[in-house]
Design a protein around this motif. Structure first.
Motif, mmCIF file in Angstrom:
data_model
loop_
_atom_site.group_PDB
_atom_site.id
_atom_site.type_symbol
_atom_site.label_atom_id
_atom_site.label_comp_id
_atom_site.label_asym_id
_atom_site.label_seq_id
_atom_site.Cartn_x
_atom_site.Cartn_y
_atom_site.Cartn_z
ATOM 1 N N GLY A 325 -10.822 7.983 -1.590
ATOM 2 C CA GLY A 325 -9.987 6.796 -1.606
ATOM 3 C C GLY A 325 -8.666 7.044 -2.316
ATOM 4 N N VAL A 345 -18.142 6.731 12.683
ATOM 5 C CA VAL A 345 -19.287 5.826 12.629
ATOM 6 C C VAL A 345 -19.638 5.582 14.095
ATOM 7 C CG1 VAL A 345 -20.180 3.650 11.793
ATOM 8 C CG2 VAL A 345 -18.359 4.800 10.546
ATOM 9 N N ARG A 348 -20.013 2.209 16.124
ATOM 10 C CA ARG A 348 -18.970 1.191 16.070
ATOM 11 C C ARG A 348 -17.854 1.473 17.082
ATOM 12 N NH1 ARG A 348 -21.601 -2.659 13.658
ATOM 13 N NH2 ARG A 348 -19.635 -3.753 13.464
ATOM 14 N N GLU A 352 -12.617 -0.029 15.288
ATOM 15 C CA GLU A 352 -13.149 -0.008 13.928
ATOM 16 C C GLU A 352 -13.024 1.374 13.315
ATOM 17 O OE1 GLU A 352 -16.894 -2.283 13.205
ATOM 18 O OE2 GLU A 352 -16.518 -2.903 15.262
ATOM 19 N N LEU A 356 -10.492 2.441 10.012
ATOM 20 C CA LEU A 356 -11.372 2.537 8.841
ATOM 21 C C LEU A 356 -10.657 3.060 7.597
ATOM 22 C CD1 LEU A 356 -14.267 1.842 8.360
ATOM 23 C CD2 LEU A 356 -14.902 4.192 8.832
ATOM 24 N N MET A 357 -9.682 3.947 7.797
ATOM 25 C CA MET A 357 -9.015 4.558 6.657
ATOM 26 C C MET A 357 -7.873 3.678 6.141
ATOM 27 S SD MET A 357 -8.106 8.556 6.701
ATOM 28 C CE MET A 357 -9.541 9.592 6.505
ATOM 29 N N LEU A 359 -7.711 -0.012 6.191
ATOM 30 C CA LEU A 359 -8.071 -1.418 6.359
ATOM 31 C C LEU A 359 -7.075 -2.355 5.685
ATOM 32 C CD1 LEU A 359 -11.950 -1.268 6.086
ATOM 33 C CD2 LEU A 359 -10.619 -2.041 8.036
ATOM 34 N N SER A 360 -6.509 -1.911 4.563
ATOM 35 C CA SER A 360 -5.591 -2.818 3.864
ATOM 36 C C SER A 360 -4.306 -3.018 4.663
ATOM 37 C CB SER A 360 -5.282 -2.290 2.467
ATOM 38 O OG SER A 360 -4.803 -0.977 2.562
ATOM 39 N N SER A 363 -4.850 -6.078 7.307
ATOM 40 C CA SER A 363 -5.485 -7.298 6.828
ATOM 41 C C SER A 363 -4.527 -8.030 5.905
ATOM 42 C CB SER A 363 -6.758 -6.938 6.068
ATOM 43 O OG SER A 363 -6.438 -6.110 4.972
ATOM 44 N N GLY A 366 -7.570 -9.607 2.494
ATOM 45 C CA GLY A 366 -8.914 -9.175 2.844
ATOM 46 C C GLY A 366 -9.393 -9.631 4.201
ATOM 47 N N PHE A 367 -8.629 -10.488 4.861
ATOM 48 C CA PHE A 367 -9.040 -10.941 6.188
ATOM 49 C C PHE A 367 -8.372 -10.084 7.265
ATOM 50 C CE2 PHE A 367 -10.551 -14.525 3.888
ATOM 51 C CZ PHE A 367 -11.603 -15.003 4.647
ATOM 52 N N LEU A 368 -9.173 -9.681 8.243
ATOM 53 C CA LEU A 368 -8.660 -8.813 9.296
ATOM 54 C C LEU A 368 -7.662 -9.568 10.156
ATOM 55 C CD1 LEU A 368 -12.122 -7.386 10.342
ATOM 56 C CD2 LEU A 368 -10.361 -6.149 9.097
ATOM 57 N N HIS A 370 -6.476 -9.400 13.722
ATOM 58 C CA HIS A 370 -6.896 -8.698 14.937
ATOM 59 C C HIS A 370 -5.719 -8.224 15.779
ATOM 60 C CE1 HIS A 370 -11.120 -9.372 14.180
ATOM 61 N NE2 HIS A 370 -10.780 -10.582 13.735
ATOM 62 N N ILE A 373 -4.471 -5.099 14.230
ATOM 63 C CA ILE A 373 -5.421 -4.024 14.499
ATOM 64 C C ILE A 373 -5.163 -3.453 15.889
ATOM 65 C CG2 ILE A 373 -7.837 -3.545 15.000
ATOM 66 C CD1 ILE A 373 -8.573 -5.415 12.733
ATOM 67 N N LYS A 410 -7.358 8.023 13.307
ATOM 68 C CA LYS A 410 -7.715 7.369 12.054
ATOM 69 C C LYS A 410 -6.886 7.929 10.909
ATOM 70 C CE LYS A 410 -11.591 8.589 9.986
ATOM 71 N NZ LYS A 410 -13.021 8.675 9.648
#
Lengths: 498, 336
Positions: A325, A345, A348, A352, A356-357, A359-360, A363, A366-368, A370, A373, A410
């Motif tokens: 991290g 993964v 998935r 996703e 994954l690497m 996410l911040s 979002s 903390g909410f995605l 979409h 994305i 990713k």
């Protein structure tokens, strides 16, 4: 009829979905010989061994053991035919002691009905250790034994199971010189007992020391087989390389920029005193054999391993990530060696996995988001030429090459400062490789510093601007990738400095 | 390891070579896998309705069922989070009991209802975080870790209540488990909020993505920069929080606190989540699956009660149905 054949393969063929792993292999191993089997990665050694172990079925060809036609359908069949396999990760039960491990496949001797007769077990074990002239502690769990002692236990177990032909795959890696001598003594003992030992290794010095005959494989065929006395290291290497493949690599453009990372006398349990530098827009290849500390070096830079001494500076500031991290926050990312186990993964979706690497980045509180994305994933996908119509699909539906591109996407969704690649083309078919190399080159040109680890020396020679050679975690040499041919490359890997 | 991957690849190759018929079977397999549990639930409703058309399929009875399962649904929604990462929480029942006892004792001691509830939930959430500490950072397996803390929490509840049921709670406290807002029971309201919160957490937040990534491949998640230990630690805290909430609602419903009142949650919550894993998503814990699992358990209990089947037989049947559901879904998975 002085020499008898223990095992003979005739025109054994095997292909995996279009890729010919074995193109008709003819081979024979004699009773009472130690036979070396060498070849570069992808030469077909492991496919051959998997066929003999009953893990993979050959498409065509004959296998004869002591003159009898056999079909090895399972690992049980292999054991029944007297074939035994001493792997690096030995199949020992770590909390059983040596005796219990050696007789694991048998009924333990009994007394009073169901009770184990320990005295008898000890006596039987003694017979085996005497025959092999080995000694190791009998009463402690094997997890307390040293690497070489565990190897001995595995060999003793194969011997107890009346093994006739012993396959040893890199048995001497991670052994000290003294331990190696012990191992070789046991191998010579096995030969005296009329057993056949097939010694598979990248370490040519070991192969030349211990074997009676050597077979060299390349591109799924046997290219040379002769007695060890007639072989030299140089001959082996030239057989292994053969005609140089007209490699498909994008043109190298010098995009090397300012100094980005400086490692100074980096040391931990797997690497020693490594100092090197890395520049923006540069591709640094790490040359070295399996087990030389290549992967561990990447892990150290990625925060998976710590370092006991030495220092790393990233853009002049101290850099010591405590976990991946923190490395990622600093723009240092890794494409790991085992794609399915470490990179993806699998259950998935592509979305996703790609996000994954970062996410911040996709979002808010903390909410995605979409929409973000979707936009950012397809941007990253385009950058690595990912071919998929629907990113909602699970990554497991993709081919190996496209899966690798998902891992790439990713890691580069946020343009990293340092991109580390561990065996980037592993399990990627040849056609897709050029594309992968082009992507790597493009990333370097856009200013990303790239570190590549690969067992395929053509890959390093074709991609890298500079090569850092390491052996046993120590630096052998670090030089510009000019005027290095395949032969000198291997010499560096084997630890010669010029 | 290498062998395993090879076998998987081989299987995939043979899968690709299979013809159209197999493709049809596969589609059918996916359908059964995703919707079979829901169909089973419908079937259950139909059977009970046919057997007791006068009693079972009435609005009153359905309302009754939902009220009965509300506490279980609250607790199970927390357990879902833990099970998404592949962990397990056996201690939720003990936490629910402990929280009920603490709240009751505080109220009896004269603390305000609000403060008592808040303090009790804080203790329950801390208990969950202790689980997380032991399991995520201490390296205990989730099973062993929560089995041990379950015993400890349960013992604590018995100790501070002296093993007796606590009666005589303030009247307003009954509102939580027995009151209603616009004809909707408050407990059902709390259940609804828990489910929606959990849906948002699991499906709409980065935290949810991290949970599912860990459940799918912990090593890949770690190498992607996810602090896997921290995430697992927090997930146990969440489980503890919802167990506490369930414990409070239960205490209010019973209008008394018993040191072992929450015990049935331990297995029922896990069973509901397991049942839910067979629905909607392939083998992954998910919140709507958990709701379905809870409803199946509730309808089973209620229907069998109406049919006058004794509780021992009910237990046997519930166990068999869980085995069947999980077995069927794993068979369907193998075939595909």
């Amino acid at each position: 009829m002085g020499i008898q054949e223990a095992l003979r393969l005739t025109q054994v063929k095997k292909s995996y979905t279009g890729v010919k792993a074995l193109k008709g292999v003819d081979l024979s191993f004699n009773i009472g010989e130690v036979h070396g089997l060498v070849g570069e990665n992808g030469a077909g050694k492991s496919t051959l061994i998997k066929i003999l172990a009953g893990i993979v079925k050959p498409d065509d060809g004959e296998i004869r053991i002591k003159g009898n036609d056999v079909h090895i359908r399972s690992s049980n069949d292999a054991t029944a035919y007297g074939l035994c396999f001493i792997h690096q990760e030995l199949n020992l039960v770590s909390y059983f002691n040596a005796m219990e491990n050696i007789f694991l496949g048998h009924r333990y001797p009994r007394k009073f009905g169901p009770l184990v007769d320990w005295k008898e077990l000890k006596r039987k074990t003694g017979k085996i250790t005497d025959a092999l002239q080995v000694s190791f502690p009998l009463n402690v769990p094997v997890s307390y034994l040293s690497a070489v002692e565990r190897a001995m236990v595995a060999i003793a177990r194969a011997f107890a199971e009346s093994g006739e032909i012993y396959f040893m795959d890199e048995p001497a890696t991670a052994l000290t010189d003294i331990e190696k001598k012990k191992l070789f003594a046991v191998i010579r003992n096995l030969r005296m007992q009329g057993k056949t030992v097939i010694y598979v290794s990248h370490n040519l010095d070991d192969v030349l020391e211990i074997t009676d005959r050597i077979t060299v494989m390349r591109d799924g065929t046997v290219v040379a087989c002769s007695s060890t006395e007639e072989m030299t290291k140089e001959m082996l290497i030239s057989h292994m390389i053969g005609k140089s493949l007209t490699s498909a690599f994008p043109e190298r453009k010098d995009s090397t920029g300012d100094l980005l990372l400086q490692a100074d006398r980096l040391t931990n349990d797997r690497i020693h005193d490594l100092s090197f530098s890395l520049h923006r827009g540069e591709i640094l290849g790490i040359g070295g054999l399996v087990g030389s500390g290549r992967t561990e070096l990447l892990e150290t830079l990625y925060g998976v391993r710590g370092h006991q001494s030495g220092s790393i500076k990233l853009e002049g500031k101290p850099y010591a990530p405590r976990d991946p991290g923190e490395a990622i926050e600093q723009g240092v990312v890794l494409v790991p060696e085992e794609r399915r186990r470490q990179g993806l993964v699998l259950g998935r979706s592509i979305y996703e996995n790609i996000t994954l690497m970062s996410l911040s980045e996709v979002s808010r509180f903390g909410f995605l988001r979409h929409q973000t994305i979707r936009k950012k994933s397809s941007e990253a996908g385009r950058r690595v030429r990912l071919k998929s119509s629907n990113y909602d699909n699970s990554v497991s539906t993709l081919s190996g090459g496209n899966q690798q591109k998902v891992v790439f996407a990713k890691t580069v969704m946020n343009l990293p400062r340092i991109l580390m690649l561990d065996e980037p083309s592993k399990g990627v078919d040849v056609g897709a490789r050029f594309e992968l190399y082009t992507i790597i080159r493009e990333l370097a040109e856009s200013g990303v510093a790239v570190i590549v680890v690969s067992s395929d020396f053509n890959e390093i020679l074709g991609l890298a601007d500079r090569i850092l050679f390491i052996k046993d975690g120590k630096m052998i040499s670090c030089r510009e990738n000019t005027g290095i041919d395949q032969e000198s490359y291997l010499h560096f890997c084997y630890g010669r400095e010029n | 390891m290498g062998e395993k991957i090879d076998m998987k690849q081989n299987r995939q190759i043979s899968r690709q070579q299979s013809d159209g018929q197999a493709e049809k079977n596969r589609t059918a397999g996916i359908f059964i896998r995703s919707w079979g549990t829901l169909l089973g639930f419908m079937l259950l409703l139909a059977v009970f309705s046919l057997l007791r058309p006068d009693v079972f399929p009435s609005g009153r009875n359905f309302r009754n069922i939902i009220e009965q399962v509300a506490t279980l649904a609250i607790v199970a929604s927390g357990v879902t989070v833990v099970m998404v990462t592949g962990d397990f929480d056996l201690s939720v029942g003990a936490i629910a009991s402990l929280v009920g006892i603490i709240a009751a004792l505080l109220m009896k001691a004269g603390a305000s209802i609000f403060v008592s509830m808040l303090a009790a939930v804080a203790v329950g959430t801390t208990a969950g975080l202790i689980n997380g500490l032991l399991i995520a950072y201490g390296g205990l397996s989730a099973f062993v870790g929560t089995l041990a803390t379950m015993t400890t929490f349960s013992g604590t509840a018995l100790l501070i209540s002296k093993g007796t049921t606590i009666f005589g709670l303030p009247d307003t406290f009954a509102y939580l488990g027995q009151g209603a807002i616009l004809f909707i029971p408050v407990s059902v309201f709390v259940m609804g909020i828990s489910l929606v919160l959990m849906y948002l957490l699991l499906e709409q937040t980065t935290f949810g993505r991290r949970l599912y990534a860990i459940g799918g491949n912990e090593e890949a998640a770690f190498l992607s920069g996810i602090r896997t230990r921290r995430v697992r630690f927090i997930s146990f805290g969440i489980s503890g929080f919802f167990a506490s909430l369930g414990g409070l609602v239960l205490t209010s419903r019973l209008f008394s606190a018993h040191p072992q009142a929450g015990s049935p949650f331990m297995l029922n919550a896990a069973a509901a989540v397991f049942l839910g894993m067979t629905a909607f998503k392939e083998g992954e814990a998910n919140i709507w699956g958990t709701l379905l699992g809870v409803l199946i358990m509730g309808v089973m209990g209620n229907g069998l009660n109406i049919l006058g089947i004794n509780t021992y037989v009910q237990s046997i049947l519930t166990g068999l149905i869980i085995v069947m559901a999980v077995l069927l879904s794993s068979l369907a998975k193998k075939k595909a």
